[in-house]
Design an enzyme around this catalytic site. Sequence first.
Site, PDB file in Angstrom:
ATOM      1  N   ASP A 238      34.942  13.673  69.806  1.00 41.80           N
ATOM      2  CA  ASP A 238      35.591  13.974  71.102  1.00 41.80           C
ATOM      3  C   ASP A 238      37.104  14.067  70.987  1.00 41.80           C
ATOM      4  O   ASP A 238      37.835  13.771  71.937  1.00 41.80           O
ATOM      5  CB  ASP A 238      35.232  12.916  72.165  1.00 41.80           C
ATOM      6  CG  ASP A 238      33.743  12.723  72.294  1.00 41.80           C
ATOM      7  OD1 ASP A 238      33.029  13.733  72.271  1.00 41.80           O
ATOM      8  OD2 ASP A 238      33.294  11.569  72.414  1.00 41.80           O
TER       9      ASP A 238
ATOM     10  N   HIS B  59      31.407  20.126  72.621  1.00 39.03           N
ATOM     11  CA  HIS B  59      32.790  20.572  72.469  1.00 39.03           C
ATOM     12  C   HIS B  59      33.199  21.243  73.766  1.00 39.03           C
ATOM     13  O   HIS B  59      32.606  22.241  74.160  1.00 39.03           O
ATOM     14  CB  HIS B  59      32.911  21.585  71.322  1.00 39.03           C
ATOM     15  CG  HIS B  59      32.625  20.986  69.982  1.00 39.03           C
ATOM     16  ND1 HIS B  59      32.583  21.730  68.834  1.00 39.03           N
ATOM     17  CD2 HIS B  59      32.402  19.722  69.612  1.00 39.03           C
ATOM     18  CE1 HIS B  59      32.331  20.935  67.821  1.00 39.03           C
ATOM     19  NE2 HIS B  59      32.212  19.713  68.268  1.00 39.03           N
TER      20      HIS B  59
HETATM   21  P1  GDP Z   1      35.363  17.760  70.808  1.00 38.71           P
HETATM   22  O1  GDP Z   1      33.920  17.433  70.759  1.00 38.71           O
HETATM   23  O2  GDP Z   1      36.127  17.196  69.659  1.00 38.71           O
HETATM   24  O3  GDP Z   1      35.609  19.212  70.999  1.00 38.71           O
HETATM   25  O4  GDP Z   1      35.977  17.020  72.094  1.00 38.71           O
HETATM   26  P2  GDP Z   1      35.404  16.969  73.593  1.00 38.71           P
HETATM   27  O5  GDP Z   1      35.334  18.316  74.127  1.00 38.71           O
HETATM   28  O6  GDP Z   1      34.188  16.123  73.663  1.00 38.71           O
HETATM   29  O7  GDP Z   1      36.557  16.099  74.297  1.00 38.71           O
HETATM   30  C1  GDP Z   1      37.845  16.505  74.350  1.00 38.71           C
HETATM   31  C2  GDP Z   1      38.279  16.539  75.793  1.00 38.71           C
HETATM   32  O8  GDP Z   1      39.683  16.662  75.845  1.00 38.71           O
HETATM   33  C3  GDP Z   1      37.771  17.727  76.575  1.00 38.71           C
HETATM   34  O9  GDP Z   1      37.572  17.338  77.901  1.00 38.71           O
HETATM   35  C4  GDP Z   1      38.897  18.750  76.470  1.00 38.71           C
HETATM   36  O10 GDP Z   1      38.932  19.677  77.527  1.00 38.71           O
HETATM   37  C5  GDP Z   1      40.061  17.841  76.541  1.00 38.71           C
HETATM   38  N1  GDP Z   1      41.300  18.271  75.892  1.00 38.71           N
HETATM   39  C6  GDP Z   1      41.492  18.856  74.676  1.00 38.71           C
HETATM   40  N2  GDP Z   1      42.805  18.944  74.416  1.00 38.71           N
HETATM   41  C7  GDP Z   1      43.463  18.388  75.473  1.00 38.71           C
HETATM   42  C8  GDP Z   1      44.833  18.146  75.777  1.00 38.71           C
HETATM   43  O11 GDP Z   1      45.732  18.424  75.005  1.00 38.71           O
HETATM   44  N3  GDP Z   1      45.100  17.539  76.968  1.00 38.71           N
HETATM   45  C9  GDP Z   1      44.137  17.170  77.841  1.00 38.71           C
HETATM   46  N4  GDP Z   1      44.497  16.589  78.979  1.00 38.71           N
HETATM   47  N5  GDP Z   1      42.840  17.370  77.584  1.00 38.71           N
HETATM   48  C10 GDP Z   1      42.505  17.958  76.414  1.00 38.71           C
END
Ligand code: GDP
Length: 424
Positions: A12, A40
């Site tokens: 995440d 993701h």
């Molecule tokens: P992944 O599985 O590694 O892709 O991560 P997830 O999607 O489960 O969780 C990452 C969360 O952080 C998601 O809700 C994204 O939309 C959010 N996100 C990613 N980059 C940023 C950022 O720079 N700022 C904020 N506020 N949210 C972010």
Amino acid sequence: MVKAIVGANWGDEGKGKITDMCADKADIVVRFQGGANAGHTIINEYGRFALHLLPSGIFHKHIINVIGNGVAFDVNALKTEMAEVNAAGVEFNLAISDRAQVLMQHHILLDTYEEERLADKKFGSTKSGIAPFYSDKYAKVGIQVWELYDEDRLKDKLKGIYEKVNISMKYLYNKPEIDYLEVFETAKEYAAFIKPYVADTSKLLRNAIKECKNILLEGQLGTLKDTDHGIYPYVTSSSTLAGYAAVGAGIPPYEIKDIIAVTKAYSSAVGEGPFVSEILEPVEAEELRRRGGDKGEYGAKTGRPRRVGYFDTVATRYGCALQGATEVCMTCLDVLSYLETIKVCTGYELDGKVYKDFLTTADLYRAKPVCVELKGWNCDIRGIDSFDKLPKEAKDYVAFIEKEIGVKISMVSNGPKREEILYR
Ligand code: GDP
């Protein structure tokens, strides 16, 4: 050029956004491990999506999206996900490895029943069938995609598989037995549905490498959930490391030139297991959880609240080292904008000694975080379009962490959208 985008922590970290963002320069995006058990999150002109199985390159029409041989390939989950993204007007190219193994319904049932049986000793599984799936794969009773197309052989194999599965169903879990002929019918439906996409994807990728194409390998979860190097046994059942990408995609390891480890500006984790820098004070934790990510720190797959904590330089240094990170991307810096001071965990105290190296699980459970407190910037940083324009305290925060983890932080993300990225 082959680049891997992987998680430095517990998952995440925001890999989906970074993959989607890097994808405009890619020709191929590959999922090489894991299954539909994590999500993701991607936010772009088509909307907001939680992709579980589809590679994050699907929003770029020119890209070939590959489900590699290392993936726990859940055809039902793929069908649902394809319907969702198609409904949003997204059209994409997909190739599914003929050597990917097919996740069957009994994997999901066994995962669910086992968590019930374990009760308070449960792993916190997402019940997507991942552990039983990989157990079967390595016990050589799984089904590779090509096997779906040899019906007589398949029927015979399923008969043998379900004789054993049904012993567990009946005697261990006290649940209804599974009729292998029903599974055979389902398998035929799977075969027909995926037929247009099935390919020798290892060959496709090796040819693409010869033609100097840009390939992105998209990791799921993160180092600390790796079966070998993570917080065993509270790990996932496939390797989350860039090193495994060579196996899970079927390419030479030396072709992976760039390894971007993604880390969040604070920590979050799902499921059971030790989490040294976890914020245990409920009000403080809830505030961060509510403000985290783009919609709070709640599982993309399950919706369950994620555990949150301070940035952990011990775990992240270890996470980057095991990934072999050549650069780091820090996401969610904007989330910390509400804080006047920000704690960072820089050591683990155990039996009166401070450790700078990651520990094995039992010691992690006993370790206490050693934190430093840095000055926060305490103002909104979304919309800022260059790293230099960030408040000094935000730049200092990134520089402090960079020094501690020993890998260049080349990108900082200050919002969930594709364009919210600051290069350093
Ligand atoms: P992944 O599985 O590694 O892709 O991560 P997830 O999607 O489960 O969780 C990452 C969360 O952080 C998601 O809700 C994204 O939309 C959010 N996100 C990613 N980059 C940023 C950022 O720079 N700022 C904020 N506020 N949210 C972010």
